[in-house]
Write a protein that holds these residues in place. Structure first.
Motif, PDB file in Angstrom:
ATOM      1  N   UNK A   6      35.694  46.480  37.789  1.00 33.80           N
ATOM      2  CA  UNK A   6      35.678  45.307  38.659  1.00 33.80           C
ATOM      3  C   UNK A   6      36.099  45.677  40.079  1.00 33.80           C
ATOM      4  N   UNK A   7      37.137  46.511  40.194  1.00 37.00           N
ATOM      5  CA  UNK A   7      37.624  46.928  41.511  1.00 37.00           C
ATOM      6  C   UNK A   7      36.584  47.792  42.220  1.00 37.00           C
ATOM      7  N   UNK A   8      35.975  48.716  41.501  1.00 35.13           N
ATOM      8  CA  UNK A   8      34.985  49.603  42.102  1.00 35.13           C
ATOM      9  C   UNK A   8      33.739  48.848  42.549  1.00 35.13           C
ATOM     10  N   UNK A   9      33.372  47.802  41.821  1.00 40.29           N
ATOM     11  CA  UNK A   9      32.152  47.062  42.133  1.00 40.29           C
ATOM     12  C   UNK A   9      32.366  45.972  43.168  1.00 40.29           C
ATOM     13  N   UNK A  10      33.524  45.291  43.118  1.00 43.46           N
ATOM     14  CA  UNK A  10      33.699  44.114  43.969  1.00 43.46           C
ATOM     15  C   UNK A  10      34.983  44.125  44.790  1.00 43.46           C
ATOM     16  N   UNK A  11      35.775  45.170  44.665  1.00 42.92           N
ATOM     17  CA  UNK A  11      37.017  45.235  45.429  1.00 42.92           C
ATOM     18  C   UNK A  11      36.782  45.766  46.838  1.00 42.92           C
ATOM     19  N   UNK A  12      37.816  45.690  47.658  1.00 40.72           N
ATOM     20  CA  UNK A  12      37.736  46.256  49.011  1.00 40.72           C
ATOM     21  C   UNK A  12      38.976  47.107  49.261  1.00 40.72           C
ATOM     22  N   UNK A  13      38.785  48.134  50.054  1.00 39.43           N
ATOM     23  CA  UNK A  13      39.881  49.071  50.316  1.00 39.43           C
ATOM     24  C   UNK A  13      40.854  48.489  51.317  1.00 39.43           C
ATOM     25  N   UNK A  14      42.135  48.611  51.006  1.00 40.81           N
ATOM     26  CA  UNK A  14      43.212  48.210  51.910  1.00 40.81           C
ATOM     27  C   UNK A  14      44.123  49.426  52.043  1.00 40.81           C
ATOM     28  N   UNK A  64      44.365  37.679  42.398  1.00 44.31           N
ATOM     29  CA  UNK A  64      44.345  38.969  43.091  1.00 44.31           C
ATOM     30  C   UNK A  64      44.903  40.073  42.194  1.00 44.31           C
ATOM     31  N   UNK A  65      44.248  41.213  42.256  1.00 46.64           N
ATOM     32  CA  UNK A  65      44.771  42.428  41.627  1.00 46.64           C
ATOM     33  C   UNK A  65      44.703  43.538  42.667  1.00 46.64           C
ATOM     34  N   UNK A  66      45.831  44.164  42.930  1.00 50.86           N
ATOM     35  CA  UNK A  66      45.906  45.281  43.872  1.00 50.86           C
ATOM     36  C   UNK A  66      46.151  46.558  43.083  1.00 50.86           C
ATOM     37  N   UNK A  84      41.223  43.434  44.660  1.00 52.82           N
ATOM     38  CA  UNK A  84      40.182  42.645  44.010  1.00 52.82           C
ATOM     39  C   UNK A  84      40.598  41.183  44.002  1.00 52.82           C
ATOM     40  N   UNK A  85      39.764  40.322  44.608  1.00 53.20           N
ATOM     41  CA  UNK A  85      39.957  38.885  44.513  1.00 53.20           C
ATOM     42  C   UNK A  85      39.068  38.370  43.386  1.00 53.20           C
ATOM     43  N   UNK A  86      39.617  37.537  42.525  1.00 52.67           N
ATOM     44  CA  UNK A  86      38.852  37.082  41.372  1.00 52.67           C
ATOM     45  C   UNK A  86      39.268  35.662  41.008  1.00 52.67           C
ATOM     46  N   UNK A  87      38.561  35.092  40.030  1.00 55.76           N
ATOM     47  CA  UNK A  87      38.862  33.728  39.586  1.00 55.76           C
ATOM     48  C   UNK A  87      39.069  33.700  38.078  1.00 55.76           C
ATOM     49  N   UNK A  88      39.612  34.784  37.524  1.00 53.59           N
ATOM     50  CA  UNK A  88      39.737  34.924  36.082  1.00 53.59           C
ATOM     51  C   UNK A  88      41.161  34.647  35.608  1.00 53.59           C
ATOM     52  N   UNK A  89      41.276  33.975  34.500  1.00 48.68           N
ATOM     53  CA  UNK A  89      42.562  33.838  33.826  1.00 48.68           C
ATOM     54  C   UNK A  89      42.743  35.023  32.882  1.00 48.68           C
ATOM     55  N   UNK A  90      43.941  35.162  32.351  1.00 47.46           N
ATOM     56  CA  UNK A  90      44.167  36.212  31.354  1.00 47.46           C
ATOM     57  C   UNK A  90      43.294  35.988  30.127  1.00 47.46           C
ATOM     58  N   UNK A  91      43.037  34.722  29.804  1.00 47.17           N
ATOM     59  CA  UNK A  91      42.166  34.419  28.665  1.00 47.17           C
ATOM     60  C   UNK A  91      40.730  34.849  28.951  1.00 47.17           C
ATOM     61  N   UNK A  92      40.276  34.680  30.184  1.00 49.55           N
ATOM     62  CA  UNK A  92      38.932  35.131  30.555  1.00 49.55           C
ATOM     63  C   UNK A  92      38.811  36.645  30.395  1.00 49.55           C
ATOM     64  N   UNK A  93      39.800  37.376  30.879  1.00 47.85           N
ATOM     65  CA  UNK A  93      39.778  38.841  30.766  1.00 47.85           C
ATOM     66  C   UNK A  93      39.798  39.246  29.295  1.00 47.85           C
ATOM     67  N   UNK A  94      40.577  38.524  28.503  1.00 49.13           N
ATOM     68  CA  UNK A  94      40.625  38.805  27.067  1.00 49.13           C
ATOM     69  C   UNK A  94      39.254  38.611  26.424  1.00 49.13           C
TER      70      UNK A  94
END
Length: 226
Positions: free
Chosen positions: A163-171, A216-218, A177-187
């Motif tokens: 997800x980070x490699x495809x849609x994240x941006x370097x800081x 957000x995931x950094x 990575x900005x996302x709209x997922x809950x932990x249940x979605x990731x599960x």
């Protein structure tokens, strides 16, 4: 005005590079613009597979429900992507449902028959559509192999990295990575449990490999994420 907007949108898809100006105009004139509020369904499981969709803005999830009522997210659809296209290869009724995630989605819909007509007339378009199906089949096989051969922790980490490699941006040296997922979605996406996702994310944060909060995931160093 609507046709012009649609034509400009079509130019953002590699899928339509082989179309002539006239073919793009024909496709655009047949498209229907839709805006769906967050959490609203675009189509439901069991409905006729009569339309193909092209996403302009927002995120859509394609899901099914397990016999026990548990939701299984098959795929997340991001802007400039096609979805609901299985009618092109014979699906009569939807085997999944499509739902807007946590923001409004903007999309264009066109009938399966209109796309099929263009595919019959344009061999390059037909080839590109078939290649799209092939790529998705390979992704599905990769996901199945991960479920069979990798443990839950490895699947969750692999999901984060992809997800980070495809849609994240370097800081700086980090990836955000900005996302709209809950932990249940990731599960659901990784065939694990919400509790396991929470456990793994907290463990990675404690090891200073990632930092996360709502939406957000950094990733500190993607090469060390393992």
């Amino acid at each position: 005005m609507v046709a012009k907007i649609n034509t400009a949108f079509l130019n953002e898809f590699d899928l339509f590079d082989s179309l002539s100006t006239e073919e793009k105009a024909r496709l655009a004139s047949a498209m229907e613009y839709q805006c769906k509020p967050k959490y609203q369904h675009i189509y439901m499981q069991g409905e006729p597979s009569e339309k193909v969709y092209f996403l302009q803005k927002g995120v859509v999830k394609l899901s099914t429900f397990h016999e026990e009522g548990k939701e299984v997210i098959r795929q997340l659809v991001y802007p400039k992507s096609m979805f609901g296209e299985l009618g092109l290869i014979g699906e009569a009724r939807r085997k999944d449902f499509a739902q807007a995630m946590r923001e409004d989605v903007h999309l264009y819909a066109i009938t399966v028959e209109e796309v099929k007509a263009l595919m019959r007339e344009n061999f390059d378009l037909c080839t590109l559509v078939m290649n799209t199906f092939g790529q998705r089949l390979l992704k599905a096989e990769h996901k199945l192999e991960a479920v069979i051969f990798k443990d839950a922790r490895a699947r969750i980490i692999e999901f984060i990295k992809e997800a980070v490699e495809q849609r994240g941006r370097r800081v700086g040296y980090e990836m955000l990575l900005k996302h709209s997922l809950t932990h249940q979605d990731i599960a659901s996406l990784t065939c694990t449990s919400r509790q396991t996702v929470t456990l793994v994310l907290n463990e990675l944060r404690k090891s200073d490999l990632i930092y996360f909060n709502r939406g957000r995931i950094l990733v500190r160093d993607i090469d060390k994420l393992a």
